[in-house]
Enzyme design. Structure first.
Site, PDB file in Angstrom:
ATOM      1  N   HIS A 156       0.838  -1.196   0.000  1.00 14.44           N
ATOM      2  CA  HIS A 156       0.000   0.000   0.000  1.00 14.44           C
ATOM      3  C   HIS A 156       0.877   1.252   0.000  1.00 14.44           C
ATOM      4  CE1 HIS A 156      -3.368  -2.432   2.164  1.00 14.44           C
ATOM      5  NE2 HIS A 156      -3.568  -2.409   0.870  1.00 14.44           N
ATOM      6  N   PHE A 202       3.843   0.257   4.787  1.00 13.32           N
ATOM      7  CA  PHE A 202       4.385  -0.918   5.489  1.00 13.32           C
ATOM      8  C   PHE A 202       3.463  -2.131   5.464  1.00 13.32           C
ATOM      9  CE2 PHE A 202       5.174   2.930   8.291  1.00 13.32           C
ATOM     10  CZ  PHE A 202       6.289   3.359   7.583  1.00 13.32           C
ATOM     11  N   HIS A 203       2.856  -2.429   4.303  1.00 13.74           N
ATOM     12  CA  HIS A 203       1.933  -3.564   4.205  1.00 13.74           C
ATOM     13  C   HIS A 203       2.296  -4.515   3.069  1.00 13.74           C
ATOM     14  CE1 HIS A 203      -1.268  -0.664   6.083  1.00 13.74           C
ATOM     15  NE2 HIS A 203      -0.425  -1.134   6.986  1.00 13.74           N
ATOM     16  N   PRO A 204       3.538  -5.012   2.977  1.00 14.49           N
ATOM     17  CA  PRO A 204       3.899  -5.891   1.864  1.00 14.49           C
ATOM     18  C   PRO A 204       3.283  -7.275   2.016  1.00 14.49           C
ATOM     19  CG  PRO A 204       5.710  -5.772   3.421  1.00 14.49           C
ATOM     20  CD  PRO A 204       4.673  -4.792   3.899  1.00 14.49           C
TER      21      PRO A 204
END
Length: 532
Positions: free
Chosen positions: A290, A457-459
């Site tokens: 994101h 920080f949403h891999p």
């Protein structure tokens, strides 16, 4: 050392697995964690999480030059500590949208529809609001209301309503759309990481052993079966053997790295590095994340910039209350910006703080921020090895904003944020622009995005179900090896990814133990007009 199960990574998924697998007293579980114990006091004080960035508990990864962001490299913090990124994150408890999971099921991943996964979300949860069709009580993970409740965030919520966004007091309830405050993974005002919630009780039972400061360098095989991991501790190489299974839970960047180092991946990636290919799978492909951009306005109101006072520290330590319980991003909106969108495509996070320069910039003044986030990116990236040396950081390329749809949606998300900032509730607390586009034109907003955009920080997705692992999270073509973390998600959920990762581990623990799945729960949900 020999155990029944070896879990590599004590993060948001690994701690959950340790807790659940260790519920059987005759089972011995090892958890291998590259980082240290979670003893730093900043981990447990919610507001202090920014101090942990680029510290000893951060992997401190970096992207390759991103073509959609003017060739800039992006900073990628990841937790290198017990609790993983749940010990560094902003503690926002968001599950995503039911459409995310129904999409997985429609793609052939049986058992992963919303009705299938809702019981696992609820099982993990101890929600202070009490039990309902959407929420659970009595689980290990405390989910609570914010104890900070900053007035600048109240102003942001009021401005969103003035801009036409409907109020919503539960983004994890019947409908995700709307504006409101987030619930947080906090217990008595302190961070409730997966290490606190799941791992510590598991260790206390006596059959779960945690190896900290232990870097897994490769998976060990006998034939096609995984039988353990090789671990570097200090200057010594050790083997940790698994009688039943090896479970890789290193996250969307480092799980693919460990598989690649172990010969599981595309030959074109492995052979030039001298790594023998054990199984040809698209490991590292399908990376999704994101992107976010922070818009900032200066204010004469007191922000969180002055929160770290002796009085507030005493209040936090004595009662677990006050501004130091703030997760900074205390509230936000989920909206649909594109005509016909089946679910929200933009999230905007509200913060009572000067969040700039990859959240590393100095707090030079009082400010508030609106952070529009692209929830369903089309762009796809990759994780590859930089070298065959296990402690070399991988190459990571996200390709943020490299499709027309992604650019269009983010432009509209920024324009919505500018519209909210112009409402009376926020005009009253706005002294001056600080970091905003020069105008609301598409060209100026896109240039602003390229200059200031970054990760939130949403891999996910680099060991995806259907291509690298099956619907039971077993690595295709091999035995005794699973991946359990955000990397198995085939597409990124619409929202913060910590709660979905915990859910994946909850469900995986039943799959690993051969238990029947929890009964499906079908709940009513409201419909929202696509243009709302």
């Amino acid at each position: 050392m020999s155990f029944d199960y070896v879990i590599v990574g004590a993060g948001s998924a690994g701690c959950v697995l340790a807790h659940r697998l260790g519920e059987s007293p005759d089972v011995r579980v090892a958890v291998v964690e590259a980082g240290p114990p979670d003893t730093d006091p900043e981990i447990h004080m919610p507001f202090a999480f920014g101090a942990l960035l680029k510290s000893r508990v951060d992997w401190d990864l970096v992207t390759e030059p991103e073509p959609g962001l003017d060739g800039r490299r992006g900073y990628l913090p990841r937790g290198r500590v017990l609790g993983g990124s749940s010990s560094l994150n902003a503690m926002i408890y968001i599950r995503g949208n039911r459409a995310d999971y129904d999409e997985w099921a429609a793609a052939g991943l049986d058992g992963w529809g919303f009705a299938d996964v809702l019981p696992y979300f609820k099982r993990s949860e101890d929600n202070e609001r009490g039990e309902s069709a959407y929420h659970g009580v009595g689980g290990p993970l405390t989910v609570s209301e914010s104890r900070s409740m900053h007035t600048l965030v109240d102003a942001c919520i009021e401005a969103a309503v003035e801009a036409g966004v409907e109020p919503n007091d539960d983004h994890n309830g019947a409908v995700q759309d709307g504006v409101g405050r987030y619930q947080l993974t906090q217990r008595n005002g302190r961070r409730c990481s997966t290490a606190v919630a799941f791992l510590r009780p598991a260790v206390e039972r006596g059959n779960v052993e945690v190896l900290t400061d232990a870097l897994a360098t490769r998976i060990l095989f006998e034939g096609e079966r995984a039988v353990g991991v090789e671990v570097l501790r200090g200057n010594a190489v050790e083997q940790v053997r698994a009688e039943r299974e090896v479970i890789v839970s290193c996250g969307a960047y480092l799980s693919p790295q460990l598989l690649l180092l172990s010969g599981i991946g595309p030959p074109a990636d492995l052979e030039p590095l001298g790594i023998t290919v054990r199984q040809d799978l698209p490991v590292g492909h399908n990376l999704q994340d994101h992107p976010v951009v922070s818009l900032l306005w200066l204010t004469d109101e007191e922000s969180l910039a002055t929160a770290m006072t002796p009085g507030n520290i005493e209040l936090f330590e004595r009662e677990g209350r006050g501004p130091l319980t703030s997760n900074v991003g205390e509230g936000g909106v989920f909206v649909r910006t594109q005509p016909g969108a089946a679910a929200p495509d933009v999230q905007v996070i509200f913060g009572a703080l000067m969040l700039h320069e990859e959240f590393l910039g100095p707090l030079v003044d009082h400010a508030w921020s609106l952070g529009p986030i692209l929830l369903k990116p089309e762009s796809r990236g990759r994780v590859t090895l930089r070298s065959p040396v296990p402690h070399a950081k991988p190459r990571i390329l996200h390709n943020y904003l490299t499709t027309q749809t992604d650019r269009r949606t983010m432009i509209d998300g920024v324009r919505l944020s500018l519209e909210m900032a112009s409402q009376p509730a926020l005009r009253k607390v706005r002294r001056a622009d600080f970091v905003v586009p020069p105008s609301a034109s598409d060209a100026d907003i896109l240039a602003f995005l390229r200059r200031h955009g970054q990760t939130v920080f949403h891999p996910v997705g680099t060991c995806a179900m259907g291509t690298v692992v099956d619907a039971e999270l077993k690595v295709l073509g091999l035995e005794g090896l699973r991946v359990v973390d955000a990397s198995v998600m085939p597409t990124v959920p619409r929202g913060n990814t910590n709660a979905p990762t915990i859910m994946v581990a909850e469900k995986a623990s039943d799959l690993i133990r051969g238990l029947p799945p929890l009964p499906r729960e079908t709940v009513e949900h409201e419909t929202v007009d696509a243009g709302a």
